[in-house]
Write a protein that holds these residues in place. Structure first.
Motif, PDB file in Angstrom:
ATOM      1  N   UNK A 137       0.866  -1.179   0.000  1.00 26.29           N
ATOM      2  CA  UNK A 137       0.000   0.000   0.000  1.00 26.29           C
ATOM      3  C   UNK A 137       0.900   1.225   0.000  1.00 26.29           C
ATOM      4  N   UNK A 138       0.680   2.111  -0.979  1.00 27.50           N
ATOM      5  CA  UNK A 138       1.487   3.316  -1.086  1.00 27.50           C
ATOM      6  C   UNK A 138       0.588   4.542  -0.927  1.00 27.50           C
ATOM      7  N   UNK A 139       0.818   5.298   0.144  1.00 23.49           N
ATOM      8  CA  UNK A 139       0.123   6.568   0.350  1.00 23.49           C
ATOM      9  C   UNK A 139       1.169   7.674   0.196  1.00 23.49           C
ATOM     10  N   UNK A 140       1.071   8.419  -0.878  1.00 25.63           N
ATOM     11  CA  UNK A 140       2.108   9.381  -1.241  1.00 25.63           C
ATOM     12  C   UNK A 140       1.621  10.811  -1.055  1.00 25.63           C
ATOM     13  N   UNK A 141       2.496  11.663  -0.578  1.00 29.93           N
ATOM     14  CA  UNK A 141       2.213  13.093  -0.549  1.00 29.93           C
ATOM     15  C   UNK A 141       2.569  13.695  -1.902  1.00 29.93           C
ATOM     16  N   UNK A 142       2.177  14.924  -2.143  1.00 30.69           N
ATOM     17  CA  UNK A 142       2.423  15.576  -3.434  1.00 30.69           C
ATOM     18  C   UNK A 142       3.907  15.521  -3.790  1.00 30.69           C
ATOM     19  N   UNK A 143       4.189  14.998  -4.986  1.00 30.75           N
ATOM     20  CA  UNK A 143       5.558  14.940  -5.488  1.00 30.75           C
ATOM     21  C   UNK A 143       6.409  13.832  -4.914  1.00 30.75           C
ATOM     22  N   UNK A 144       5.888  13.073  -3.960  1.00 30.55           N
ATOM     23  CA  UNK A 144       6.686  12.018  -3.319  1.00 30.55           C
ATOM     24  C   UNK A 144       6.926  10.861  -4.282  1.00 30.55           C
ATOM     25  N   UNK A 145       8.088  10.236  -4.136  1.00 29.82           N
ATOM     26  CA  UNK A 145       8.445   9.088  -4.964  1.00 29.82           C
ATOM     27  C   UNK A 145       8.459   7.812  -4.132  1.00 29.82           C
ATOM     28  N   UNK A 146       8.185   6.704  -4.807  1.00 28.37           N
ATOM     29  CA  UNK A 146       8.210   5.407  -4.146  1.00 28.37           C
ATOM     30  C   UNK A 146       8.674   4.359  -5.146  1.00 28.37           C
ATOM     31  N   UNK A 190       7.214   5.176  -8.695  1.00 28.98           N
ATOM     32  CA  UNK A 190       5.951   5.897  -8.742  1.00 28.98           C
ATOM     33  C   UNK A 190       6.195   7.292  -8.190  1.00 28.98           C
ATOM     34  N   UNK A 191       5.623   8.307  -8.852  1.00 35.56           N
ATOM     35  CA  UNK A 191       5.748   9.680  -8.377  1.00 35.56           C
ATOM     36  C   UNK A 191       4.364  10.300  -8.306  1.00 35.56           C
ATOM     37  N   UNK A 192       4.004  10.798  -7.136  1.00 34.72           N
ATOM     38  CA  UNK A 192       2.700  11.434  -6.978  1.00 34.72           C
ATOM     39  C   UNK A 192       2.661  12.754  -7.714  1.00 34.72           C
ATOM     40  N   UNK A 193       1.460  13.159  -8.138  1.00 34.90           N
ATOM     41  CA  UNK A 193       1.271  14.422  -8.837  1.00 34.90           C
ATOM     42  C   UNK A 193       1.205  15.589  -7.862  1.00 34.90           C
ATOM     43  N   UNK A 194       0.334  16.528  -8.178  1.00 40.36           N
ATOM     44  CA  UNK A 194       0.255  17.763  -7.392  1.00 40.36           C
ATOM     45  C   UNK A 194      -0.431  17.568  -6.045  1.00 40.36           C
ATOM     46  N   UNK A 195      -1.092  16.458  -5.863  1.00 42.78           N
ATOM     47  CA  UNK A 195      -1.776  16.182  -4.597  1.00 42.78           C
ATOM     48  C   UNK A 195      -1.421  14.813  -4.065  1.00 42.78           C
ATOM     49  N   UNK A 196      -2.034  14.453  -2.948  1.00 38.46           N
ATOM     50  CA  UNK A 196      -1.790  13.141  -2.347  1.00 38.46           C
ATOM     51  C   UNK A 196      -2.367  12.037  -3.237  1.00 38.46           C
ATOM     52  N   UNK A 197      -1.793  10.845  -3.106  1.00 43.98           N
ATOM     53  CA  UNK A 197      -2.238   9.702  -3.903  1.00 43.98           C
ATOM     54  C   UNK A 197      -2.205   8.445  -3.050  1.00 43.98           C
ATOM     55  N   UNK A 198      -3.060   7.503  -3.412  1.00 44.12           N
ATOM     56  CA  UNK A 198      -3.090   6.193  -2.752  1.00 44.12           C
ATOM     57  C   UNK A 198      -3.076   5.129  -3.833  1.00 44.12           C
ATOM     58  N   UNK A 199      -2.140   4.195  -3.731  1.00 42.88           N
ATOM     59  CA  UNK A 199      -1.926   3.207  -4.786  1.00 42.88           C
ATOM     60  C   UNK A 199      -1.763   1.823  -4.165  1.00 42.88           C
TER      61      UNK A 199
END
Length: 218
Positions: free
Chosen positions: A154-163, A203-212
Motif C-alpha cells: 500500500x502506497x500513500x504518497x504526498x504531493x511529489x513524493x516518490x516510491x 511511482x511519483x505522486x502528482x500535485x496532490x496526495x495519492x493512494x496506490x
C-alpha cells in the motif's frame, strides 16, 4: 513492459437499480474477454460502489484468494465460517475460499461504500477456508499472500513524493485516488498498469496526495 489500462475502459456491471455499480478490470461474468482473463495470479480487480442498504446476498466462492480494500464507507462481511466483521478504510481483508465458502457483503452504513476487491488464483487448489483482517495497515508493512505467491504494498504518497516499485517478474499497479506517474505513464483514479520484468521503476505522486495498491507477483 508497462501496459496501462484506463478506468474508462473497464467493464461496467453490477445492478444500478439496486444501488450496486461495478467496474471490472478483467474478464468477468457476462463481460467475457478471452484476451483479458488474468495477469499473473490476479483474476479480478473490481471497483464496487454500494449505496446504503445495498449489497451482495450470500454467494459461494472456491479456489480463490479474495483481498478487499475499502476506499470510503464501511463494508459488513459475514461468511459461512462464522466470521462477522466491519471493514473500514485502511484495513486489509482476506478471504481464502479454498475448497468452498459462502459470504455476504453489504453496506449497512449511512454513507456510500466504495471498495476495491481483488481475486487471486492460489498456487494449489483445495484446503480449508480461512479469514483475516488487518486493521490500519501501514505503508511500511507489505501484506504477504503466500497462498498465491504474491505481496500487496500500500502506497500513500504526498504531493511529489516518490516510491520504488518492487523489482519482480510481474507487478500490478492500481490507483485508488490521486494521480501518479509511472515512468512516462500518467495514471489517475481507477487506472492500472500491468508491468512485466519490473526493475528500477518508481511511482511519483502528482500535485496532490495519492493512494496506490501495488501487487508484487511471483
Amino acid at each position: 513492459m508497462i501496459d496501462v489500462r484506463r478506468s474508462a475502459d473497464r467493464y461496467r456491471g453490477g445492478a444500478p437499480g439496486s444501488g450496486i455499480e461495478s467496474l471490472h478490470a478483467f474478464s468477468f461474468g457476462r463481460h467475457y474477454d478471452p484476451d483479458n482473463l488474468r495477469f499473473g495470479a490476479i483474476l479480478a480487480c473490481n471497483e464496487e460502489r454500494l449505496r446504503p442498504g445495498a449489497g451482495f446476498d450470500e454467494h459461494p466462492h472456491s479456489h480463490t484468494e479474495i483481498v478487499t480494500w475499502v476506499v470510503t464507507g464501511e463494508l459488513t462481511h459475514r461468511d459461512s465460517q462464522g466470521h462477522a466483521t466491519v471493514v473500514r478504510p485502511g484495513d486489509v481483508q482476506r478471504l481464502s475460499a479454498a475448497g468452498g465458502v459462502r459470504h455476504v457483503e453489504r453496506n449497512d452504513g449511512h454513507e456510500d461504500l466504495v471498495f476495491v476487491q481483488m481475486w487471486l488464483a492460489p498456487l494449489a487448489p483445495g484446503g480449508d477456508p480461512s479469514y483475516e483482517i488487518v486493521h490500519g495497515i501501514a505503508d511500511s508493512t507489505p501484506y504477504a499472500l503466500p497462498e498465491a505467491g504474491a505481496m500487496l504494498h500500500v502506497r500513500r504518497l504526498t504531493a511529489g513524493e516518490r516510491s520504488a516499485v518492487p523489482d519482480a517478474a510481474a507487478v500490478y499497479v492500481h490507483v485508488v485516488r490521486g494521480e501518479v506517474r509511472l515512468e512516462k505513464a500518467e495514471l489517475g483514479p481507477g487506472d492500472s498498469a500491468r508491468v512485466t520484468d519490473a526493475e528500477g521503476l518508481e511511482l511519483t505522486a502528482g500535485a496532490g496526495a495519492a493512494e496506490v495498491l501495488v501487487w508484487e507477483l511471483g
